[in-house]
Design a protein around this motif. Structure first.
Motif, PDB file in Angstrom:
ATOM      1  N   ILE A 103       0.840  -1.206   0.000  1.00 11.81           N
ATOM      2  CA  ILE A 103       0.000   0.000   0.000  1.00 11.81           C
ATOM      3  C   ILE A 103       0.872   1.252   0.000  1.00 11.81           C
ATOM      4  N   LEU A 104       1.898   1.277   0.856  1.00 15.10           N
ATOM      5  CA  LEU A 104       2.790   2.435   0.919  1.00 15.10           C
ATOM      6  C   LEU A 104       3.540   2.633  -0.393  1.00 15.10           C
ATOM      7  N   THR A 105       3.982   1.536  -1.001  1.00 11.78           N
ATOM      8  CA  THR A 105       4.677   1.607  -2.290  1.00 11.78           C
ATOM      9  C   THR A 105       3.754   2.168  -3.362  1.00 11.78           C
ATOM     10  N   ASP A 106       2.507   1.709  -3.377  1.00 12.61           N
ATOM     11  CA  ASP A 106       1.530   2.190  -4.352  1.00 12.61           C
ATOM     12  C   ASP A 106       1.251   3.685  -4.156  1.00 12.61           C
ATOM     13  N   LEU A 107       1.087   4.108  -2.915  1.00 12.57           N
ATOM     14  CA  LEU A 107       0.861   5.526  -2.630  1.00 12.57           C
ATOM     15  C   LEU A 107       2.038   6.375  -3.111  1.00 12.57           C
ATOM     16  N   ASN A 108       3.247   5.880  -2.870  1.00 14.95           N
ATOM     17  CA  ASN A 108       4.437   6.615  -3.285  1.00 14.95           C
ATOM     18  C   ASN A 108       4.506   6.733  -4.806  1.00 14.95           C
ATOM     19  N   ARG A 109       4.160   5.680  -5.500  1.00 16.60           N
ATOM     20  CA  ARG A 109       4.174   5.704  -6.975  1.00 16.60           C
ATOM     21  C   ARG A 109       3.155   6.702  -7.518  1.00 16.60           C
ATOM     22  N   LYS A 110       2.113   6.966  -6.721  1.00 16.61           N
ATOM     23  CA  LYS A 110       1.079   7.927  -7.129  1.00 16.61           C
ATOM     24  C   LYS A 110       1.436   9.354  -6.723  1.00 16.61           C
ATOM     25  N   GLN A 144       2.609  10.401  -3.513  1.00 14.93           N
ATOM     26  CA  GLN A 144       2.563  10.685  -2.084  1.00 14.93           C
ATOM     27  C   GLN A 144       3.924  10.407  -1.449  1.00 14.93           C
ATOM     28  N   SER A 145       4.424  11.363  -0.681  1.00 13.93           N
ATOM     29  CA  SER A 145       5.681  11.129   0.047  1.00 13.93           C
ATOM     30  C   SER A 145       5.411  10.213   1.229  1.00 13.93           C
ATOM     31  N   VAL A 146       6.326   9.303   1.471  1.00 17.00           N
ATOM     32  CA  VAL A 146       6.216   8.370   2.589  1.00 17.00           C
ATOM     33  C   VAL A 146       7.542   8.385   3.340  1.00 17.00           C
ATOM     34  N   ILE A 185      15.672  -4.674   6.525  1.00 18.76           N
ATOM     35  CA  ILE A 185      16.290  -4.414   5.223  1.00 18.76           C
ATOM     36  C   ILE A 185      15.294  -4.658   4.085  1.00 18.76           C
ATOM     37  N   LYS A 186      14.439  -5.672   4.203  1.00 14.66           N
ATOM     38  CA  LYS A 186      13.459  -5.938   3.147  1.00 14.66           C
ATOM     39  C   LYS A 186      12.494  -4.765   2.983  1.00 14.66           C
ATOM     40  N   ALA A 187      12.096  -4.153   4.093  1.00 18.24           N
ATOM     41  CA  ALA A 187      11.230  -2.970   4.018  1.00 18.24           C
ATOM     42  C   ALA A 187      12.003  -1.800   3.429  1.00 18.24           C
ATOM     43  N   ALA A 188      13.247  -1.619   3.840  1.00 16.00           N
ATOM     44  CA  ALA A 188      14.079  -0.516   3.349  1.00 16.00           C
ATOM     45  C   ALA A 188      14.326  -0.629   1.844  1.00 16.00           C
ATOM     46  N   CYS A 189      14.301  -1.844   1.321  1.00 16.17           N
ATOM     47  CA  CYS A 189      14.532  -2.060  -0.112  1.00 16.17           C
ATOM     48  C   CYS A 189      13.474  -1.380  -0.974  1.00 16.17           C
ATOM     49  N   ARG A 190      12.334  -1.087  -0.396  1.00 18.26           N
ATOM     50  CA  ARG A 190      11.251  -0.467  -1.161  1.00 18.26           C
ATOM     51  C   ARG A 190      11.474   1.027  -1.376  1.00 18.26           C
ATOM     52  N   ALA A 191      12.390   1.606  -0.631  1.00 15.81           N
ATOM     53  CA  ALA A 191      12.589   3.055  -0.681  1.00 15.81           C
ATOM     54  C   ALA A 191      13.313   3.501  -1.945  1.00 15.81           C
TER      55      ALA A 191
END
Length: 74
Positions: free
Chosen positions: A10-17, A19-21, A28-34
């Motif tokens: 959800i956060l990744t999708d919002l960022n692609r649209k 929205q700053s997150v 590390i797996k979560a950080a990889c999305r940044a």
């Protein structure tokens, strides 16, 4: 699907649209999305990484880069 992964999706999708997150994590797996990662060490910036837009096929490469940063093995 694990709940944590669903939240990251959800956060990744919002960022692609557009929205700053801002996320603070030790995962590390979560950080990889940044797209941008700011590593804090002893209260100071220990390093900054800039990535292209997240692509799940690049996760292993990103994990290796982030691991090298946080362990000082760049």
């Amino acid at each position: 699907m694990e709940h944590g992964t669903a939240v990251l999706d959800i956060l990744t999708d919002l960022n692609r649209k557009g929205q700053s997150v801002v996320m603070v994590t030790h995962d590390i797996k979560a950080a990889c999305r940044a797209d941008r990662l700011i590593y804090i060490l002893d209260g100071k910036i220990g390093g900054i990484l800039e990535f292209d837009t997240y692509d799940e096929h690049q996760i292993q490469d990103r994990e290796a880069i982030i691991f090298a940063l946080v362990t000082g093995k760049e």
